[in-house]
Design a protein around this motif. Structure first.
Motif, PDB file in Angstrom:
ATOM      1  N   GLY A  85       0.817  -1.199   0.000  1.00 48.75           N
ATOM      2  CA  GLY A  85       0.000   0.000   0.000  1.00 48.75           C
ATOM      3  C   GLY A  85       0.847   1.243   0.000  1.00 48.75           C
ATOM      4  O   GLY A  85       2.023   1.212  -0.379  1.00 48.75           O
ATOM      5  N   GLY A  86       0.261   2.331   0.443  1.00 48.35           N
ATOM      6  CA  GLY A  86       0.973   3.594   0.490  1.00 48.35           C
ATOM      7  C   GLY A  86       0.283   4.545   1.452  1.00 48.35           C
ATOM      8  O   GLY A  86      -0.763   4.248   2.015  1.00 48.35           O
ATOM      9  N   PHE A  87       0.908   5.698   1.649  1.00 47.92           N
ATOM     10  CA  PHE A  87       0.324   6.702   2.522  1.00 47.92           C
ATOM     11  C   PHE A  87       0.698   8.078   1.994  1.00 47.92           C
ATOM     12  O   PHE A  87       1.697   8.246   1.306  1.00 47.92           O
ATOM     13  CB  PHE A  87       0.754   6.530   3.977  1.00 47.92           C
ATOM     14  N   ALA A  88      -0.147   9.059   2.303  1.00 50.04           N
ATOM     15  CA  ALA A  88       0.090  10.429   1.841  1.00 50.04           C
ATOM     16  C   ALA A  88      -0.627  11.407   2.759  1.00 50.04           C
ATOM     17  O   ALA A  88      -1.677  11.091   3.325  1.00 50.04           O
ATOM     18  CB  ALA A  88      -0.417  10.601   0.413  1.00 50.04           C
ATOM     19  N   THR A  90      -3.424  -1.980  -0.467  1.00 46.46           N
ATOM     20  CA  THR A  90      -3.810  -2.691  -1.687  1.00 46.46           C
ATOM     21  C   THR A  90      -3.774  -4.200  -1.467  1.00 46.46           C
ATOM     22  O   THR A  90      -4.306  -4.960  -2.272  1.00 46.46           O
ATOM     23  CB  THR A  90      -2.900  -2.307  -2.865  1.00 46.46           C
ATOM     24  N   ALA A  91      -3.143  -4.621  -0.366  1.00 46.94           N
ATOM     25  CA  ALA A  91      -3.101  -6.041   0.005  1.00 46.94           C
ATOM     26  C   ALA A  91      -2.834  -6.156   1.503  1.00 46.94           C
ATOM     27  O   ALA A  91      -1.905  -5.532   2.023  1.00 46.94           O
ATOM     28  CB  ALA A  91      -2.013  -6.773  -0.775  1.00 46.94           C
ATOM     29  N   GLY A  92      -3.644  -6.903   2.196  1.00 46.15           N
ATOM     30  CA  GLY A  92      -3.431  -7.135   3.618  1.00 46.15           C
ATOM     31  C   GLY A  92      -3.740  -5.930   4.480  1.00 46.15           C
ATOM     32  O   GLY A  92      -4.552  -5.076   4.126  1.00 46.15           O
ATOM     33  N   THR A  93      -3.059  -5.855   5.629  1.00 45.13           N
ATOM     34  CA  THR A  93      -3.251  -4.758   6.567  1.00 45.13           C
ATOM     35  C   THR A  93      -2.009  -3.884   6.537  1.00 45.13           C
ATOM     36  O   THR A  93      -1.033  -4.146   7.233  1.00 45.13           O
ATOM     37  CB  THR A  93      -3.498  -5.287   7.996  1.00 45.13           C
ATOM     38  N   TYR A  94      -2.046  -2.851   5.754  1.00 46.00           N
ATOM     39  CA  TYR A  94      -0.906  -1.965   5.548  1.00 46.00           C
ATOM     40  C   TYR A  94      -0.960  -0.822   6.554  1.00 46.00           C
ATOM     41  O   TYR A  94      -2.034  -0.443   7.011  1.00 46.00           O
ATOM     42  CB  TYR A  94      -0.939  -1.408   4.122  1.00 46.00           C
ATOM     43  N   GLY A  95       0.208  -0.260   6.889  1.00 49.08           N
ATOM     44  CA  GLY A  95       0.189   0.846   7.829  1.00 49.08           C
ATOM     45  C   GLY A  95       1.497   1.591   7.924  1.00 49.08           C
ATOM     46  O   GLY A  95       2.401   1.399   7.112  1.00 49.08           O
ATOM     47  N   VAL A  96       1.570   2.450   8.929  1.00 46.60           N
ATOM     48  CA  VAL A  96       2.740   3.285   9.168  1.00 46.60           C
ATOM     49  C   VAL A  96       3.181   3.087  10.613  1.00 46.60           C
ATOM     50  O   VAL A  96       2.393   2.677  11.463  1.00 46.60           O
ATOM     51  CB  VAL A  96       2.441   4.780   8.917  1.00 46.60           C
ATOM     52  N   SER A  97       4.451   3.386  10.878  1.00 42.86           N
ATOM     53  CA  SER A  97       4.937   3.301  12.251  1.00 42.86           C
ATOM     54  C   SER A  97       5.685   4.573  12.617  1.00 42.86           C
ATOM     55  O   SER A  97       6.136   5.319  11.747  1.00 42.86           O
ATOM     56  CB  SER A  97       5.826   2.067  12.441  1.00 42.86           C
ATOM     57  N   ASN A  98       5.785   4.805  13.929  1.00 41.35           N
ATOM     58  CA  ASN A  98       6.455   5.990  14.441  1.00 41.35           C
ATOM     59  C   ASN A  98       7.237   5.584  15.678  1.00 41.35           C
ATOM     60  O   ASN A  98       6.702   4.892  16.544  1.00 41.35           O
ATOM     61  CB  ASN A  98       5.426   7.066  14.788  1.00 41.35           C
ATOM     62  N   GLU A  99       8.479   6.028  15.760  1.00 41.36           N
ATOM     63  CA  GLU A  99       9.321   5.648  16.892  1.00 41.36           C
ATOM     64  C   GLU A  99       9.253   6.629  18.056  1.00 41.36           C
ATOM     65  O   GLU A  99       9.942   6.455  19.061  1.00 41.36           O
ATOM     66  CB  GLU A  99      10.770   5.490  16.443  1.00 41.36           C
ATOM     67  N   ARG A 126       2.613   1.392  15.561  1.00 43.26           N
ATOM     68  CA  ARG A 126       2.158   1.333  14.174  1.00 43.26           C
ATOM     69  C   ARG A 126       0.646   1.356  14.115  1.00 43.26           C
ATOM     70  O   ARG A 126      -0.038   0.834  14.990  1.00 43.26           O
ATOM     71  CB  ARG A 126       2.747   0.138  13.420  1.00 43.26           C
ATOM     72  N   VAL A 127       0.144   2.008  13.070  1.00 38.05           N
ATOM     73  CA  VAL A 127      -1.290   2.101  12.810  1.00 38.05           C
ATOM     74  C   VAL A 127      -1.530   1.386  11.494  1.00 38.05           C
ATOM     75  O   VAL A 127      -0.921   1.729  10.473  1.00 38.05           O
ATOM     76  CB  VAL A 127      -1.756   3.577  12.714  1.00 38.05           C
ATOM     77  N   LEU A 128      -2.402   0.381  11.517  1.00 33.99           N
ATOM     78  CA  LEU A 128      -2.657  -0.466  10.353  1.00 33.99           C
ATOM     79  C   LEU A 128      -4.111  -0.386   9.922  1.00 33.99           C
ATOM     80  O   LEU A 128      -5.013  -0.286  10.766  1.00 33.99           O
ATOM     81  CB  LEU A 128      -2.346  -1.933  10.694  1.00 33.99           C
ATOM     82  N   THR A 129      -4.339  -0.474   8.628  1.00 36.68           N
ATOM     83  CA  THR A 129      -5.703  -0.581   8.126  1.00 36.68           C
ATOM     84  C   THR A 129      -6.269  -1.924   8.559  1.00 36.68           C
ATOM     85  O   THR A 129      -5.526  -2.873   8.787  1.00 36.68           O
ATOM     86  CB  THR A 129      -5.748  -0.492   6.588  1.00 36.68           C
TER      87      THR A 129
END
Length: 165
Positions: free
Chosen positions: A7-10, A30-39, A111-114
């Motif tokens: 997937g992607g993020f914007a 676009t496939a699975g549970t995609y997301g972003v993370s922050n430290e 991390r935050v995932l769809t």
């Protein structure tokens, strides 16, 4: 990231959470549970079995998933505890959950995932220890406040200030 996900993020500004806060993050899977993370700031220290409160603004974008997941992860992308938040709608909504840390980690990430394929919008993500001084929401660490209290100061100014004042 989660194995098999794509997937992607914007950053977006269309129909933000409020007129004063137009910017938010759109996460698209676009496939699975995609997301972003922050430290966080040099990693997030978590303690085994401690509870952490998750708060964020979220909505589903179009026909996106009606849930999201917020997790702790280590630097090897392995989950260390998480919570699934259901009931997302196409309108901005403040949502909450609780994560119980599965291990102690000095440098965890959040991390935050769809919840599946599609897009979700998120903003104002906060992960905070559930145990705070006097059980105040988003309060101070109880051990630090107790140390200050035990000093029996004549006054205490927090978070501080300028000596010129």
């Amino acid at each position: 990231m989660v194995e098999g996900s794509a997937g992607g993020f914007a950053m977006q500004t269309e129909n933000g959470p409020s007129a004063a806060n137009l910017h938010y993050l759109r996460i698209t899977s676009t496939a699975g549970t995609y997301g972003v993370s922050n430290e966080g700031y040099r990693g997030i220290g978590i303690r085994k079995d401690a509870r952490y409160t998750v708060r964020l603004l979220a909505r589903r974008a179009g026909g996106g998933p009606s849930s999201l997941r917020v997790e702790f992860e280590n630097v090897r992308n392995q989950p260390l505890g998480g919570t699934t938040i259901d009931g997302l709608s196409t309108e901005w909504k403040r949502v909450t959950g609780t994560i119980t840390a599965e291990t102690t980690e000095l440098h965890a990430l959040v991390r935050v995932l769809t919840g599946g394929p599609g897009a979700i919008d998120v903003d104002m993500v906060s992960v905070f220890p559930a145990e705070t001084w006097a059980n105040r929401e988003n309060g101070l660490r109880p051990d630090l406040v107790q140390l200050l209290k035990d000093l029996h100061p004549g006054f205490l100014r927090f978070p501080g200030g300028c000596i010129v004042e």
